[in-house]
Design an enzyme around this catalytic site. Structure first.
Site, short mmCIF file in Angstrom:
data_model
loop_
_atom_site.label_atom_id
_atom_site.label_comp_id
_atom_site.label_asym_id
_atom_site.label_seq_id
_atom_site.Cartn_x
_atom_site.Cartn_y
_atom_site.Cartn_z
N LYS A 41 40.36 38.89 45.42
CA LYS A 41 41.48 39.80 45.51
C LYS A 41 41.50 40.74 44.32
O LYS A 41 42.11 41.79 44.35
CB LYS A 41 42.79 38.99 45.51
N GLY A 42 40.83 40.31 43.25
CA GLY A 42 40.94 41.02 41.96
C GLY A 42 40.56 42.49 42.00
O GLY A 42 41.12 43.30 41.28
N ASP A 101 31.99 38.68 34.12
CA ASP A 101 32.15 37.72 33.02
C ASP A 101 30.80 37.05 32.81
O ASP A 101 29.91 37.63 32.19
CB ASP A 101 33.28 36.76 33.46
N LYS A 129 32.75 41.78 30.13
CA LYS A 129 32.72 40.95 28.91
C LYS A 129 31.26 40.61 28.63
O LYS A 129 30.79 39.53 29.00
CB LYS A 129 33.46 39.63 29.16
N PHE A 150 40.82 36.03 27.74
CA PHE A 150 41.21 35.93 29.14
C PHE A 150 42.27 36.99 29.45
O PHE A 150 43.35 37.00 28.88
CB PHE A 150 41.75 34.54 29.47
N VAL A 151 41.93 37.91 30.36
CA VAL A 151 42.81 39.04 30.63
C VAL A 151 43.43 38.96 32.03
O VAL A 151 42.88 38.33 32.93
CB VAL A 151 42.05 40.39 30.48
N ASP A 157 44.17 37.83 37.74
CA ASP A 157 45.25 36.84 37.74
C ASP A 157 45.02 35.70 36.76
O ASP A 157 43.89 35.44 36.34
CB ASP A 157 45.38 36.22 39.13
N ARG A 163 48.77 39.70 38.76
CA ARG A 163 47.89 40.70 39.36
C ARG A 163 48.55 42.08 39.42
O ARG A 163 47.89 43.10 39.36
CB ARG A 163 47.53 40.30 40.80
#
Ligand code: IMP
Ligand code: MG
Length: 174
Positions: A41-42, A101, A129, A150-151, A157, A163
């Site tokens: 979903k990101g 990541d 990252k 961690f963002v 989320d 989100r």
């Protein structure tokens, strides 16, 4: 445990950068149609904003992949939860992601989607990252390189929350 969110990238900074990425893609794909593939979903907030900034013809499709693991670490085992609706054959595909990541999810997806014979396949991510990379993934368009924190926000989320933040923030546990 209480948590708070510290702003890392403001809404204005993110919007400005997305416009620049849209301009670069529009230049690079002159005369073509770009097929944006959103990784749910990101990636969805980023893809909508990016699509609005692209001036060549755009089509879109959506898929959902989950990497097994905890809420803050991916394991490298990727499960396709929802596949694309349409074939990729002969299309100019850009995979649109929220963040790269470890790179495990994307190296799996690029291989899988590459096998569907697109005319070309590129990768666009809002955040990267690089320090965390364990696979060899080539990113073609990057919004921002960020430190190993961690963002959340702009689609990202923490346990399904945050989100909808219109900026990128770092979760801090107090
Ligand atoms: P990778 O496979 O390790 O590159 O990361 C896969 C997914 O982990 C990303 O698409 C995100 O959904 C999630 N992820 C990685 N880092 C973060 C973060 O800092 N905040 C929220 N989600 C993250
Ligand atoms: Mg993601």
């Amino acid at each position: 445990m209480a948590e708070s969110v510290r702003v890392l990238l403001t809404e204005e900074e993110v919007d400005k950068r997305i416009k620049e990425l849209g301009d670069a893609i529009s230049r690079d794909y002159q005369g073509e149609t770009v097929h944006l593939v959103c990784v749910l979903k990101g990636g969805v907030f980023f893809m909508c904003e990016l699509a609005k900034r692209i001036t060549v013809p755009v089509t879109m499709d959506f898929m959902s992949a989950s990497s097994y693991g905890s809420s803050t670490k991916s394991s490298g085992v990727v499960k396709i939860v929802k596949d694309l609706d349409e074939p990729l054959k002969d299309r100019h595909v850009i995979i649109v992601e929220d963040i790269v990541d470890s790179g495990r999810t994307l190296s799996y997806l690029i291989k899988m989607l590459g096998d569907r014979e697109p005319a070309s396949i590129k990768l666009c991510t809002l955040l990267d990252k690089p320090e965390r990379r364990v696979t060899d993934v080539k990113v073609d368009y990057t919004g921002f390189e960020i430190p190993d924190e961690f963002v959340v926000g702009y689609g990202l989320d923490y346990d399904q929350r945050y989100r909808n933040l219109p900026y990128i923030g770092v979760v801090e546990f107090n």
